[in-house]
Scaffold this active site. Structure first.
Site, PDB file in Angstrom:
ATOM      1  N   VAL A   1       0.834  -1.209   0.000  1.00  0.00           N
ATOM      2  CA  VAL A   1       0.000   0.000   0.000  1.00  0.00           C
ATOM      3  C   VAL A   1       0.864   1.253   0.000  1.00  0.00           C
ATOM      4  CG1 VAL A   1      -1.877  -1.181   1.223  1.00  0.00           C
ATOM      5  CG2 VAL A   1      -0.280   0.255   2.498  1.00  0.00           C
ATOM      6  N   ASP A   2       0.289   2.340  -0.552  1.00  0.00           N
ATOM      7  CA  ASP A   2       0.990   3.631  -0.608  1.00  0.00           C
ATOM      8  C   ASP A   2       0.363   4.643   0.332  1.00  0.00           C
ATOM      9  OD1 ASP A   2       0.950   3.021  -4.107  1.00  0.00           O
ATOM     10  OD2 ASP A   2       2.626   2.635  -2.743  1.00  0.00           O
ATOM     11  N   ALA A   3      -0.806   4.336   0.853  1.00  0.00           N
ATOM     12  CA  ALA A   3      -1.497   5.280   1.734  1.00  0.00           C
ATOM     13  C   ALA A   3      -2.218   4.538   2.845  1.00  0.00           C
ATOM     14  CB  ALA A   3      -2.498   6.116   0.936  1.00  0.00           C
TER      15      ALA A   3
ATOM     16  N   LYS B   1       1.516   7.971   2.328  1.00  0.00           N
ATOM     17  CA  LYS B   1       0.602   9.082   2.552  1.00  0.00           C
ATOM     18  C   LYS B   1      -0.302   8.714   3.744  1.00  0.00           C
ATOM     19  CE  LYS B   1       0.328  11.017  -2.120  1.00  0.00           C
ATOM     20  NZ  LYS B   1       1.713  10.610  -2.431  1.00  0.00           N
TER      21      LYS B   1
ATOM     22  N   ARG C   1      -4.346   0.253  -3.370  1.00  0.00           N
ATOM     23  CA  ARG C   1      -3.045   0.595  -2.804  1.00  0.00           C
ATOM     24  C   ARG C   1      -3.225   1.412  -1.510  1.00  0.00           C
ATOM     25  NH1 ARG C   1       1.434  -1.927  -4.326  1.00  0.00           N
ATOM     26  NH2 ARG C   1       2.571  -0.117  -3.519  1.00  0.00           N
TER      27      ARG C   1
END
Lengths: 310, 310
Positions: B29-31, B63, B250
């Site tokens: 994941v990015d957030a 994020k 994500r």
């Protein structure tokens, strides 16, 4: 011509009360059960023609009973209200949802050492006390305030075994938290609703939120459904039948709400008469989404007097 | 070994977070989307290990977004709360249900000459005003009292075109009547709920009735269902997506409530992590009546830091 026998599952359209069928109705019943708000009075004002109509019915030997979902008063307090308005009604002719709540606990053998938390008015508190129970909350919590503070626990009495919720114009977050904690945390705590009317004619000029509002609040915070002791539940009918040696088919329920008064009458096997002097209009009655058809409808109670040409 | 791909209809049991799957989760994941009450803080107290964990996630380029159903504050007020607690979070990283209510009216082109009646706190009023709308009610109606008097009409503004109901610890009968009249009598009046959480950790020591309670009250008096703009509705997700060039797959939603946080994450196609530091216990998660299984569960947010051995 529609049958005059009440049929709980009938969807035949309600008959407008007329000189002919009013006479048939009177001959076929021995008792009239009246709702109060929107039928007998609106707020503190009597609806036109009530005293004369009730007197006429009594003079014809009909028993009169008043079945109200408004839990703010006890039966004694209602008898006083009738007297103040010039009507002679004794407390044992009155079946208020405040009385119903106390009787529910009594017939279900609620232990007197347990306590009852009240979200509602003096009427509920008085009836509970008359029945020998200990009532907490009610009007004495009207001015209490709840505060969200760190390290500060909102306490509640672990001996509360039932929460009774009724019409409460002094509703506040303190009471909502107290009732919610009792229901969620005291094992086996009962959740009793006097009734679930959405709105009612608490004053002569308009409708106001009913007990259904306060009950809806507690249903949401507790994620539980209550036992409902007032109309349309037929719980109160048992008490009426104990007083009168009558079949319910010899009774006529007169009310202004389809989903409480008329449904109550139908569920109990009574004849039903809707009056348009309260929360229900002709267009609500006629709307396709309405599934509850009373046997008869008319503008107001005193039409009975007028149509009989008395 | 369960798949780590989120599947909204999966009823596979949640995986306990471990060193191994925590690393997998972070890489996938990015957030991270965090609920606040019961996840980041309880009342005004930060939950242990939060600052270090958030810093670690930021340092790894993740994020961070905060999605809260608690409508008592505006986004600016939440940014202030974070700052008071020593956390650096900007207002455009915060998506409160107060902001959601204002945005709902904006995207649905609510006419600015119409007014909005608020049953709730300053947060809703502020967000409505920031969006260019006229807000009535809210904190200024806290001390108002309604009275049942003959010949005395309770007035309401006929230009109210929407009633927004959120968490309101100052709920009273005046506001309930005002909101009820607007919804029942102003043609086309919208009924918007910020959220329907039954209870929440408004303080560190215990739960209190949530917005669901106030919404339940208005549902009871109006016999209408509201549009819900907060979790689990994915309405807010549109605004999040506008800010980040990311696929929801994500993202990981971290929350303490199954029927709001986790359901929101699942509905939007995110990964989901349940923390047991709030309203949900292990036995609630494991109960057969529970149909919502997050991908992962753990005691609290800072376990992420601990498990990664950072």
């Amino acid at each position: 011509m529609e049958s005059t026998t009440s049929n709980p599952t009938s969807t035949a359209a309600a008959e407008l009360l007329s000189g002919v069928n009013a006479k048939v109705l009177l001959d076929s019943v021995d008792a009239f059960l009246f709702d109060c708000d929107g039928v007998i009075w609106k707020g503190d004002k009597l609806i036109d023609g009530i005293p004369e109509t009730l007197e006429m019915l009594r003079s014809k030997g009909k028993k009169l009973v008043f079945v109200t979902n408004n839990s703010t008063k006890s039966r004694i307090q209602y008898a006083n209200k009738f007297r103040t308005l010039g009507l002679s009604v004794s407390q044992d002719e009155i079946f208020s949802s405040s009385f119903a709540a106390a009787m529910y606990l009594k017939v279900n053998q609620f232990p007197p050492q347990k306590k009852v938390y009240v979200i509602g008015g003096e009427g509920i508190v008085q009836e509970l006390q008359l029945a020998g129970f200990t009532a907490l909350g009610g009007p004495e919590d009207g001015e209490k305030r709840a505060q969200w503070k760190s390290n500060c626990l909102f306490e509640h009495d672990k001996e509360v075994g039932a929460v009774v919720v009724g019409l409460d114009p002094d509703i506040n977050y303190y009471k909502l938290q107290y009732g919610t904690l009792c229901i969620r945390e005291n094992p086996g705590c009962l959740f009793i609703a006097t009734n679930r009317d959405s709105v009612g004619h608490m004053t002569d000029l308009q409708e106001w939120p009913g007990a259904g509002c306060m009950v809806g609040a507690i249903c949401a915070s507790t994620e539980r459904e209550p036992v409902v002791v007032g109309k349309p539940s037929t719980f109160m009918m048992e008490f009426l039948l104990q007083k009168f040696n009558l079949s319910t088919s010899r009774m006529c329920m007169v009310g202004d709400r389809l989903d409480t008064d008329i449904l109550f009458g139908q569920n109990a096997g009574c004849k039903t008469l809707l009056v348009l002097s309260g929360v229900t209009t002709k267009s609500i009655l006629d709307d396709p989404s309405n599934k509850i058809q009373p046997d008869y409808y008319t503008n107001k109670v005193s039409d009975i007097l007028g149509l009989l040409g008395e």
